[in-house]
Design a protein around this motif. Structure first.
Motif, mmCIF file in Angstrom:
data_model
loop_
_atom_site.group_PDB
_atom_site.id
_atom_site.type_symbol
_atom_site.label_atom_id
_atom_site.label_comp_id
_atom_site.label_asym_id
_atom_site.label_seq_id
_atom_site.Cartn_x
_atom_site.Cartn_y
_atom_site.Cartn_z
ATOM 1 N N GLU A 1 0.851 -1.185 0.000
ATOM 2 C CA GLU A 1 0.000 0.000 0.000
ATOM 3 C C GLU A 1 0.891 1.239 0.000
ATOM 4 O O GLU A 1 1.926 1.265 0.663
ATOM 5 C CB GLU A 1 -0.860 -0.020 1.264
ATOM 6 C CG GLU A 1 -1.967 1.005 1.248
ATOM 7 C CD GLU A 1 -2.687 1.005 2.584
ATOM 8 O OE1 GLU A 1 -3.790 0.454 2.654
ATOM 9 O OE2 GLU A 1 -2.109 1.542 3.560
ATOM 10 N N CYS A 2 0.504 2.258 -0.763
ATOM 11 C CA CYS A 2 1.344 3.450 -0.935
ATOM 12 C C CYS A 2 1.743 4.051 0.417
ATOM 13 O O CYS A 2 0.908 4.262 1.294
ATOM 14 C CB CYS A 2 0.596 4.492 -1.769
ATOM 15 S SG CYS A 2 1.564 5.985 -2.005
ATOM 16 N N VAL A 3 3.051 4.294 0.557
ATOM 17 C CA VAL A 3 3.557 4.811 1.843
ATOM 18 C C VAL A 3 3.187 6.274 2.057
ATOM 19 O O VAL A 3 3.199 6.770 3.183
ATOM 20 C CB VAL A 3 5.098 4.657 1.951
ATOM 21 C CG1 VAL A 3 5.490 3.198 2.024
ATOM 22 C CG2 VAL A 3 5.807 5.327 0.774
ATOM 23 N N ILE A 4 2.842 6.981 0.977
ATOM 24 C CA ILE A 4 2.504 8.402 1.100
ATOM 25 C C ILE A 4 1.013 8.592 1.408
ATOM 26 O O ILE A 4 0.641 9.258 2.367
ATOM 27 C CB ILE A 4 2.868 9.178 -0.190
ATOM 28 C CG1 ILE A 4 4.356 9.001 -0.528
ATOM 29 C CG2 ILE A 4 2.498 10.645 -0.075
ATOM 30 C CD1 ILE A 4 5.319 9.643 0.441
ATOM 31 N N CYS A 5 0.159 8.000 0.563
ATOM 32 C CA CYS A 5 -1.279 8.300 0.669
ATOM 33 C C CYS A 5 -2.051 7.216 1.413
ATOM 34 O O CYS A 5 -3.256 7.381 1.664
ATOM 35 C CB CYS A 5 -1.874 8.504 -0.721
ATOM 36 S SG CYS A 5 -1.808 7.006 -1.729
ATOM 37 N N GLY A 6 -1.400 6.101 1.747
ATOM 38 C CA GLY A 6 -2.108 5.042 2.470
ATOM 39 C C GLY A 6 -3.228 4.426 1.643
ATOM 40 O O GLY A 6 -4.240 3.964 2.198
ATOM 41 N N LYS B 1 -5.120 5.950 -0.770
ATOM 42 C CA LYS B 1 -6.123 6.870 -1.327
ATOM 43 C C LYS B 1 -5.779 7.288 -2.755
ATOM 44 O O LYS B 1 -6.659 7.649 -3.537
ATOM 45 C CB LYS B 1 -6.222 8.122 -0.460
ATOM 46 C CG LYS B 1 -6.864 7.866 0.892
ATOM 47 C CD LYS B 1 -7.096 9.207 1.615
ATOM 48 C CE LYS B 1 -7.398 9.013 3.087
ATOM 49 N NZ LYS B 1 -6.174 8.622 3.856
ATOM 50 N N GLY B 2 -4.487 7.251 -3.104
ATOM 51 C CA GLY B 2 -4.063 7.683 -4.441
ATOM 52 C C GLY B 2 -3.312 8.996 -4.380
ATOM 53 O O GLY B 2 -3.791 9.969 -3.792
ATOM 54 N N CYS B 3 -2.111 9.027 -4.974
ATOM 55 C CA CYS B 3 -1.304 10.258 -4.973
ATOM 56 C C CYS B 3 -0.331 10.203 -6.148
ATOM 57 O O CYS B 3 -0.322 9.236 -6.912
ATOM 58 C CB CYS B 3 -0.553 10.432 -3.648
ATOM 59 S SG CYS B 3 0.789 9.246 -3.427
ATOM 60 N N GLY B 4 0.498 11.238 -6.281
ATOM 61 C CA GLY B 4 1.432 11.301 -7.396
ATOM 62 C C GLY B 4 2.436 10.156 -7.387
ATOM 63 O O GLY B 4 2.791 9.606 -8.421
ATOM 64 N N LEU B 5 2.922 9.786 -6.198
ATOM 65 C CA LEU B 5 3.948 8.745 -6.097
ATOM 66 C C LEU B 5 3.424 7.402 -6.630
ATOM 67 O O LEU B 5 4.115 6.710 -7.370
ATOM 68 C CB LEU B 5 4.413 8.581 -4.641
ATOM 69 C CG LEU B 5 5.527 7.544 -4.420
ATOM 70 C CD1 LEU B 5 6.853 8.004 -5.025
ATOM 71 C CD2 LEU B 5 5.727 7.232 -2.934
ATOM 72 N N CYS B 6 2.176 7.064 -6.266
ATOM 73 C CA CYS B 6 1.633 5.754 -6.686
ATOM 74 C C CYS B 6 0.841 5.883 -7.987
ATOM 75 O O CYS B 6 0.169 4.931 -8.400
ATOM 76 C CB CYS B 6 0.764 5.162 -5.585
ATOM 77 S SG CYS B 6 -0.647 6.178 -5.127
ATOM 78 N N LYS B 7 0.941 7.043 -8.623
ATOM 79 C CA LYS B 7 0.176 7.304 -9.847
ATOM 80 C C LYS B 7 -1.319 7.035 -9.636
ATOM 81 O O LYS B 7 -1.999 6.456 -10.488
ATOM 82 C CB LYS B 7 0.699 6.458 -11.011
ATOM 83 C CG LYS B 7 2.067 6.910 -11.500
ATOM 84 C CD LYS B 7 2.513 6.014 -12.644
ATOM 85 C CE LYS B 7 3.801 6.497 -13.255
ATOM 86 N NZ LYS B 7 4.375 5.531 -14.177
HETATM 87 ZN ZN LIG Z 1 0.016 7.087 -3.112
#
Ligand SMILES: [Zn+2]
Length: 350
Positions: A272-277, A279-285
């Protein structure tokens, strides 16, 4: 007549002493006192000159004048010593004050080196796998076409070769490795038919456009376990344990089916994305997941090339990018910083 000469010599001695003392008081350096010594007390000096006349005196007068001359000589030598000591002291003090340390100057800052984020991540990876019995195995960065492709189930003309843009050398069939996977063959050929548990870290090279996400040189850590009764469960167990330790216990993770020519079946592992948990963000596209590694069961043909009988042995392999793991861990958005030689990045992370 003799008496007159005696008086004259005594007078000369007295006068010599007076003049010498005055002259010495004006001598201000070691060189000047040496010159003074030559002039008054030296072999060709003035005292010697006076003593030359002793021969003209009577036997009774001679010791008297000789004694007086000796006294003058001793007095002058004593005064000379004192003067020389005083000059030496003055010269030393002069040097000391000229070379004095100015303690009011601010100190020069000491810069302390620290590890590069990729090195820190590599060391964490080594420690995690070492605890599970994996040892580090070194293999060459310059490879042959045979090791980089053919022995990994990619013969000449195999379409999967398109997945790796390669740096070739001017020597035919010699290239910069595009992945650490050829190390699997080296390790297997060294250890077969013994069981293997190794990780293979090192630099790999891709002839690619350099962007925020990809460099032409980066690190990989390959892993390989070969033995009897090794199953997909072992692969999942080892990689789940790894992800729990490097990203923190309890972070959601998933395996997705994938394709690599040298493993079958093949998977990719996401966390799971370490930045947004999620939810979706730039790092995980905006997917909510980050791909962290590729893995699979070693292809029977690759086992065979390594010297193992695939009807008896099985194994799993995986490969990950420690640079990318470091980017995720430290929240850096551009891999090019890692090789840009800008110390500010390292200071921010340290
Ligand atoms: Zn993310």
């Amino acid at each position: 007549m003799g008496n007159v000469l005696k008086q004259d010599l005594l007078q000369q001695l007295e006068q010599l002493q007076q003049e010498a003392e005055v002259a010495l008081a004006q001598a201000n350096s070691s060189e000047a006192t040496q010159a003074w010594h030559g002039e008054y007390l030296g072999r060709k000096g003035r005292l010697t000159g006076i003593l030359r006349n002793l021969g003209s005196l009577s036997a009774e007068e001679r010791p008297l004048v000789g004694k007086a001359a000796n006294e003058v000589k001793m007095t002058l030598e004593n005064v000379l010593q004192e003067r020389q000591a005083a000059i030496a002291k003055a010269e030393m003090e002069g040097a000391r004050s000229r070379e004095r340390i100015d303690v009011t100057l601010p100190g020069r800052p000491q810069t302390l080196g620290r590890l590069h984020p990729t090195s820190i991540t590599l060391r964490e990876i080594y420690a995690i796998f070492a605890a599970m019995g994996f040892q580090v195995y070194d293999s060459p960065e310059v490879e042959t076409d045979e090791y980089n492709f053919q022995l990994l189930n990619m013969p000449q003309g195999h379409p999967a070769r398109d997945m790796w843009d390669t740096f070739y050398t001017t020597t035919p069939d010699l290239l910069l490795r595009t992945h650490t996977s050829p190390g699997q063959i080296h390790a297997m050929r060294e250890y077969a038919p013994e069981p293997i548990r190794v990780i293979l870290p090192g630099k790999v090279y891709r002839y690619e456009q350099v962007t925020a996400r990809s460099e032409s040189m980066f690190y990989q850590v390959e892993g390989l376990a070969v033995g009897k009764h090794i199953t997909f469960c072992d692969l999942k167990g080892v990689l789940t344990n790894f992800a729990n330790q490097i990203y923190g216990e309890g972070r959601p993770m998933r395996f997705r089916k994938s394709y690599f020519p040298f493993t079958e079946p093949s998977v990719e592992m996401d966390i799971e994305c370490v930045i947004c948990g999620g939810k979706g963000c730039g790092l995980c596209k905006y997917a909510g997941w980050l791909e962290i590694l590729g893995a699979g069961m070693v292809h029977p043909i690759v086992l065979q090339y390594g010297g193992y009988d695939p009807s008896e042995f099985s194994g799993f392999a995986f490969g990950m990018g420690p640079d990318r793991i470091a980017l995720q861990k430290y929240g850096i958005d551009d891999i090019r910083y890692f090789f840009a030689n800008d110390v500010r990045l390292l200071e921010r992370i340290g």
